[in-house]
Design an enzyme around this catalytic site. Structure first.
Site, PDB file in Angstrom:
ATOM      1  N   THR A  40     -24.524   2.876 -33.443  1.00 46.80           N
ATOM      2  CA  THR A  40     -24.216   3.558 -34.702  1.00 46.80           C
ATOM      3  C   THR A  40     -22.733   3.499 -35.020  1.00 46.80           C
ATOM      4  OG1 THR A  40     -26.101   5.001 -34.401  1.00 46.80           O
ATOM      5  CG2 THR A  40     -24.391   5.807 -35.855  1.00 46.80           C
ATOM      6  N   TYR A  53     -29.980   4.509 -41.813  1.00 47.05           N
ATOM      7  CA  TYR A  53     -28.924   3.510 -41.624  1.00 47.05           C
ATOM      8  C   TYR A  53     -29.396   2.486 -40.630  1.00 47.05           C
ATOM      9  CZ  TYR A  53     -27.999   5.465 -37.050  1.00 47.05           C
ATOM     10  OH  TYR A  53     -28.141   5.862 -35.759  1.00 47.05           O
ATOM     11  N   THR A 119     -25.532   5.461 -28.802  1.00 43.25           N
ATOM     12  CA  THR A 119     -25.656   6.671 -27.970  1.00 43.25           C
ATOM     13  C   THR A 119     -26.998   6.743 -27.230  1.00 43.25           C
ATOM     14  OG1 THR A 119     -26.524   7.957 -29.828  1.00 43.25           O
ATOM     15  CG2 THR A 119     -24.136   8.050 -29.456  1.00 43.25           C
ATOM     16  N   ASP A 120     -28.028   6.050 -27.751  1.00 46.87           N
ATOM     17  CA  ASP A 120     -29.373   6.230 -27.182  1.00 46.87           C
ATOM     18  C   ASP A 120     -29.446   5.896 -25.690  1.00 46.87           C
ATOM     19  OD1 ASP A 120     -30.187   6.936 -29.697  1.00 46.87           O
ATOM     20  OD2 ASP A 120     -31.439   5.169 -30.057  1.00 46.87           O
ATOM     21  N   LYS A 192     -27.702  12.511 -22.931  1.00 45.67           N
ATOM     22  CA  LYS A 192     -27.793  12.809 -24.360  1.00 45.67           C
ATOM     23  C   LYS A 192     -28.733  14.002 -24.547  1.00 45.67           C
ATOM     24  CE  LYS A 192     -28.511  10.645 -28.864  1.00 45.67           C
ATOM     25  NZ  LYS A 192     -28.774   9.443 -29.651  1.00 45.67           N
ATOM     26  N   GLU A 313     -42.357  21.140  -2.970  1.00 42.02           N
ATOM     27  CA  GLU A 313     -43.789  21.446  -3.110  1.00 42.02           C
ATOM     28  C   GLU A 313     -44.660  20.267  -2.685  1.00 42.02           C
ATOM     29  OE1 GLU A 313     -45.267  23.913  -6.465  1.00 42.02           O
ATOM     30  OE2 GLU A 313     -43.201  23.740  -7.191  1.00 42.02           O
TER      31      GLU A 313
HETATM   32  N1  ASP Z   1     -29.937   4.236 -32.207  1.00 38.04           N
HETATM   33  C1  ASP Z   1     -28.500   4.236 -32.123  1.00 38.04           C
HETATM   34  C2  ASP Z   1     -28.094   3.439 -30.910  1.00 38.04           C
HETATM   35  O1  ASP Z   1     -28.243   3.908 -29.817  1.00 38.04           O
HETATM   36  C3  ASP Z   1     -27.988   5.624 -32.069  1.00 38.04           C
HETATM   37  C4  ASP Z   1     -26.496   5.762 -31.906  1.00 38.04           C
HETATM   38  O2  ASP Z   1     -25.746   4.853 -31.630  1.00 38.04           O
HETATM   39  O3  ASP Z   1     -26.028   6.920 -32.055  1.00 38.04           O
HETATM   40  O4  ASP Z   1     -27.643   2.347 -31.056  1.00 38.04           O
END
Ligand code: ASP
Length: 356
Positions: A40, A53, A119-120, A192, A313
């Site tokens: 992103t 996007y 971020t993923d 995340k 457990e």
């Molecule tokens: N789907 C995106 C990615 O991981 C989300 C992001 O970058 O925040 O490339």
């Protein structure tokens, strides 16, 4: 008398000139290489207030040009490794990225490396690099939750801060770092936690490695677990990584997905268990049967924080399971894939989970 009074003044002046660079000689800026993979942070939308996007639309040159302030902190060079949403991250990009990081880190003129990423899956890539990069130099991943075209995009400041951390000598020997939203996380600790919030990354068990505010860096601690130059893992001679699947546990679970994963070629399984790495009795039986056949079976948890301990457990010793300890399912998968490049010995693999 006059001579005795003026001499110390002259000496002070010489010392001041020598320590302040007052001769006009400027210290060269450290060189930081930026490896762009997409995400992103390189995303673009149709308007600045649109939720929809596409990741990975902006190239590394545009990314560097968008943050001219970073050039005051470091001399920057950019390379495009890939331009994908990190949901599409794959072994080909991982191996290419890790090899390039190792090459660059070995160059005497390179002080640090910044990797822009989605971020993923950034926590998986960061942890993978943490285990296979052989350098003490700073390797810093950064990302953004809002695309580059958004109103109040978070990418530019995250990028600036990441460059500041990578250019900072104190950032070395702390393992691979992730800088997002003013926080410096260790690769083994972060996860995340929000699908949309800018403040998405947390290091819930171990806390932050440090903070960075407009390039001002403060460190609190070093990396957790063996990493980089102290890691036993290496990509030398590795061209493929073994398949390891993650299966989530849930109410009324049977063994069908466990068996299906093995039938699809998994050499290892990570169960995102309920609670302390638990699962239904039919699932335990299916997993134990696969473990007996040599499929390395790791119990992790779908719960966000806390450890999955051995023999709590479930009797791991009898069932032939590995306990993930602090590793969440996605990090356990990364570690198990690398572990399987070296051994299938359960004791040794449990030691890896203990030490990394
Ligand atoms: N789907 C995106 C990615 O991981 C989300 C992001 O970058 O925040 O490339």
């Amino acid at each position: 008398m006059l001579k005795r009074q003026t001499m110390p003044g002259v000496l002070v002046l010489i010392v001041v000139l020598a320590t302040s660079g007052g001769t006009g000689a400027q210290q060269p800026l450290p060189t930081v290489v930026v490896l762009a993979t997409g995400g992103t942070i390189a995303g673009a939308a149709g308007s600045d207030v649109q939720a929809a996007y596409k990741s990975g639309q902006v190239g590394v040159d545009q990314l560097l040009a968008a943050v001219p302030q970073a050039k005051k902190v470091a001399t920057l060079r950019g390379e495009q490794i890939s331009n994908i949403g990190s949901q599409d991250m794959n072994d080909e990009v991982w191996l290419k990225l890790a090899r390039r990081v190792n090459e660059l880190a070995a160059m005497s003129d390179v002080a640090g490396i910044v990797i822009t990423h989605g971020t993923d899956t950034i926590e998986e890539t960061a942890y993978f690099l943490n285990l296979v990069v052989k350098s003490r130099k700073p390797v810093v991943l950064t990302a953004a939750m809002r695309p580059s075209t958004a109103l109040s995009a978070d990418g530019p400041l995250n990028f600036f801060n990441a460059v500041a951390v990578a250019a900072n000598k104190d950032a070395s020997e702390r393992g691979v770092l992730v800088v997002v939203n003013d926080w410096i996380h260790g690769a083994s600790s972060l996860t995340k936690t929000s699908t949309t919030a800018v403040q998405t990354f947390m290091s819930p068990v171990r806390g932050l490695i440090g903070t960075v505010a407009y390039g001002e860096v403060e460190f609190y601690r070093g990396g957790v677990g063996r990493n980089t130059v102290n890691s036993e893992f290496s990509l030398d001679g590795v061209t493929t990584l073994p398949r390891v699947d993650i299966i989530m546990a849930y109410e009324n679970m049977d063994g069908a997905l466990i068996d299906a994963a093995v039938a699809a070629g998994a050499k290892g399984l990570v169960i995102a268990g309920v609670g302390n790495g638990n699962m239904t009795e039919p699932a335990v039986n299916a997993l134990a049967a696969q473990a007996k056949k040599g499929i390395i079976s790791v119990r992790s948890s779908r719960v966000l924080t806390g450890r999955v301990g051995r023999n709590v457990e479930l009797n791991d010793d009898e069932l032939g399971f590995v306990a993930s300890l602090e590793h969440n399912p996605q990090k356990a998968r990364v570690l198990l894939r690398l572990a399987l490049t070296k051994t299938t010995d359960l004791k040794q693999i449990q030691r890896y989970f203990d030490e990394y």
